[in-house]
Design an enzyme around this catalytic site. Structure first.
Site, short mmCIF file in Angstrom:
data_model
loop_
_atom_site.label_atom_id
_atom_site.label_comp_id
_atom_site.label_asym_id
_atom_site.label_seq_id
_atom_site.Cartn_x
_atom_site.Cartn_y
_atom_site.Cartn_z
N HIS A 89 0.77 -1.34 -0.09
CA HIS A 89 -0.11 -0.05 0.16
C HIS A 89 1.01 1.25 -0.12
CE1 HIS A 89 -1.85 -3.27 2.39
NE2 HIS A 89 -2.72 -3.21 1.33
S1 FES Z 1 1.84 -0.76 3.23
FE1 FES Z 1 0.46 -1.85 3.65
S2 FES Z 1 1.44 -3.60 4.40
FE2 FES Z 1 3.06 -2.16 3.76
#
Ligand code: FES
Ligand code: HEM
Lengths: 424, 192
Positions: free
Chosen positions: B157
């Site tokens: 993410h």
């Molecule tokens: S940014 Fe969501 S798990 Fe690493």
């Protein structure tokens, strides 16, 4: 009941007098007075029931070959696919059966939303349905971990890590869920135990769901209750046949997928064995969980709640809101047939759910249609907002302000026209 | 305590009422006491079941790992497995150390000085698990994406970590964890 009162004779009568199973089936699936005007959207409950049976049968045969151990799980699936007689068939039936189960149940739920089947007196019936949905999600989540591929492992990692967002007790809960400090053999074992258990819990709740249904009776496309015997027909033979026809069509489509495109709904990444040291480039859940995944990722920091926790709360609320829907919807009219404004918003909602599914399948920062100013996450935020707006604002307000169309006097009148009621 | 209730004695109306009320209170108390004990008993019986799902003795026993770090060149990093998780061991270059030490605490999401995160500045040891939802960030190899701050990047993410493993940008709330470790000698590290 006196000891010899069954309408059945012979051996069946003898059993029925001691354990009235035959009377029960006759009453609930033979005579059960059913509105005469069902359309095909009323097939999907029976189809879901069919899927549940298929999942349990195929699952039990898979369980005879599967090894719930991190050293062997992936290999045992390969063995099922290559060496076990018809193993490939069992697995493809089971894998795609989960998808078809969700297709049937989602259509069943949207049917209820359209025709107002959740409204009084069917609130409990509806809520039991939501329980079934939650149990199905848990079951398929556990099932998806079993093949122990990369998606199994990392999907499970991300989803269980959601609980770490809970203040204070979050981390101990995650360790407890895992039975260790990462997803590992203890996790696989317990997920397998639960994957075996939950379908039978679903069977129990489906039983309650049907009992509740047969207390209130079925809703129908007009949303008005049957008023006389003219408005209903016995379930058998009319609806048993109609359901059988629908089932045949459903099974043909299911079989086409199982035999000709068995991997079309799956993720190729799951044929790479789980590797706890390397995350795949992108983690996507199964298609039927994508809208929730989109909601999870779309929510930004909200006041004092950080995005991680806010996303999780939003994701859970997006399903739990269904429990209170019977009280959020204030409209006196059940069916969208007579609710012109609600009908439009219903279709907006359907589109929003599909868009959310699309958002869940794409990386948040990807550009939409190559547009510089529009990222997937923006679309996710707008649709997530609409999702909650639909439930928390539209439902209460529409009931107050919508101008509904006149509802017919009876089911028969709606089917045959006003004059028919007098003729018969 | 009043006398045991008399069924058809010479009690006046009000006294009988009082007696009944008293009886009711006593019954309530007994219900409450019995119910309370039953709840405690049920809770006590439940606990072993719940606790059986916590990490078992054998899982806890695997708590430490020894690693030979003699072959790691300056600027290189290796990944080892500890308690089922990846642990990053990175031998930082002077530039990387400087960047980590010079970052202002005000710019950090989870403020912590580099000095509090390393025992020997050259060696950065981290649990390689993103504090967002548990993915393994990339950046162990120089050829991999290392994010805007030259440390690690989590592709799940989009979290960016710096050369001290601190979260600088993205949804992760906390810095990469530093496990308990000791240098047994200059070439051997014990994690856990
Ligand atoms: S940014 Fe969501 S798990 Fe690493
Ligand atoms: C509600 C019903 C069920 C649902 C929704 C469901 C769902 C799933 C899913 C999604 C998978 C992963 C398929 C894959 O990608 O390979 C799976 C695997 C599995 N399931 Fe089920 N399942 C159900 C019932 C059962 C039952 C009752 C059993 C056993 C008694 C069972 C045994 C298994 C086994 C052994 C696997 C691993 C084999 C494989 O992955 O194909 N399932 N299940």
């Amino acid at each position: 009941m006196s000891s010899e009162s069954s309408k059945f004779t012979g051996l069946v009568g003898w059993v029925d007098n001691r354990l009235p199973v035959f009377s029960y089936v006759h009453k609930e699936y033979g005579e059960y007075p059913t509105p005469r005007n069902f359309n095909y959207w009323w097939n999907f409950g029976a189809l879901a029931m069919f899927c549940l049976t298929v999942m349990i049968v195929s699952g039990i045969f898979l369980a005879m070959q599967y090894q719930p151990n991190t050293q062997m799980a992936f290999e045992s699936i390969q063995r099922i696919m290559r060496d076990v007689n018809y193993g490939w068939l069992m697995r493809y039936i089971h894998m795609n059966g989960a998808s078809f189960f969700f297709i049937a149940v989602y259509i069943h739920i949207f049917r209820g939303l359209y025709y107002g089947s959740y409204k009084s007196p069917r609130e409990l019936l509806w809520m039991l349905g939501v329980v079934i949905l939650l149990l199905m999600m848990a079951t398929s989540f556990f099932g998806y971990v079993l093949p122990w591929g990369q998606m199994s492992f990392w999907g499970a990692t991300v989803i269980t890590n959601l609980f770490s967002a809970i203040p204070i007790v979050g981390d101990p809960i995650v360790t407890w869920l895992w039975g260790g400090f990462a997803i590992d053999n203890p996790t696989l074992n317990r997920f397998y135990a639960l994957h075996y258990l939950l379908p039978f819990v679903i069977v129990g709740v489906v039983g309650l769901h049907v009992v509740a249904l047969h207390v209130t009776g079925s809703n129908n496309p007009t949303g008005i209750e049957p008023k006389s015997s003219q408005d209903t027909v016995p379930f058998h033979p009319y609806y048993t046949l109609k359901d059988s026809f629908g089932l045949s069509v459903f099974v043909i489509i299911y079989a086409l997928i199982v035999f000709y495109a068995p991997e079309s709904l799956g993720e190729a990444e799951n044929y790479v064995p789980a590797n706890s040291l390397q995350t795949p480039a992108e983690i996507v859940p199964e298609w039927y969980l994508l809208p929730y995944y989109a909601i999870l990722r779309s929510v930004p920091d909200l006041l004092i709640i950080d995005a991680k926790l806010a996303g999780i709360i939003a994701m859970f609320v997006s399903i739990l809101v269904l429990f209170v829907l019977p009280w959020l919807d204030t409209s006196k009219v059940r069916s969208a047939r007579y609710r012109p404004t609600y009908k439009k918003f219903f279709w907006v909602f359907v589109v929003v759910c599909f868009v959310l599914g699309w958002v869940g399948a794409h990386p948040p920062n990807e550009k939409v249609f190559g547009l510089e100013w529009l990222e997937v996450i923006d679309v996710g935020r707008i649709t997530t907002f609409y999702y909650f707006f639909h439930f928390f604002v539209l439902f209460p307000l529409l009931g107050k302000f919508e101008k509904t169309k006149p509802v017919p006097n009876s089911i028969t009148e709606s089917v045959l026209g006003a004059s028919a009621t007098e003729k018969v | 305590m009043v006398d045991a209730p008399k069924k058809n004695g010479s009690l006046g109306q009000s006294e009988a009422d009082q007696d009944e009320a008293h009886d009711g209170r006593r019954r309530e108390f007994l219900y409450l006491a019995a119910g309370g004990f039953a709840a405690i008993g049920a809770g006590a019986a439940l606990w072993p079941f719940i606790d059986s799902m916590n990490p078992s003795g054998d899982v806890l026993a695997l708590a430490s790992t020894e690693v030979d770090i003699s072959s790691i060149e300056l600027g290189q990093a290796i990944t080892v497995k500890w308690r089922g998780k990846p642990v990053f061991i990175r031998r930082r270059t002077p530039d990387e150390i400087e960047a980590a030490e010079n970052a202002s605490l005000d710019d950090l999401i989870d403020p912590q000085a580099d000095a509090d995160r390393v025992q020997r500045p050259e060696w950065l040891i981290l649990v390689g698990v993103c504090t967002h939802l548990g993915c393994v960030p990339v950046g162990q190899k120089a050829t991999e994406v290392r994010g805007d701050f030259g440390g690690w990047f989590c592709p799940c993410h989009g979290s960016h970590y710096d050369t001290s493993g601190r979260i600088r940008k993205g949804p992760a709330p906390l810095n990469l964890d530093v496990p308990a470790y000791t240098f047994i000698d200059d070439t051997t590290l014990r994690i856990g």
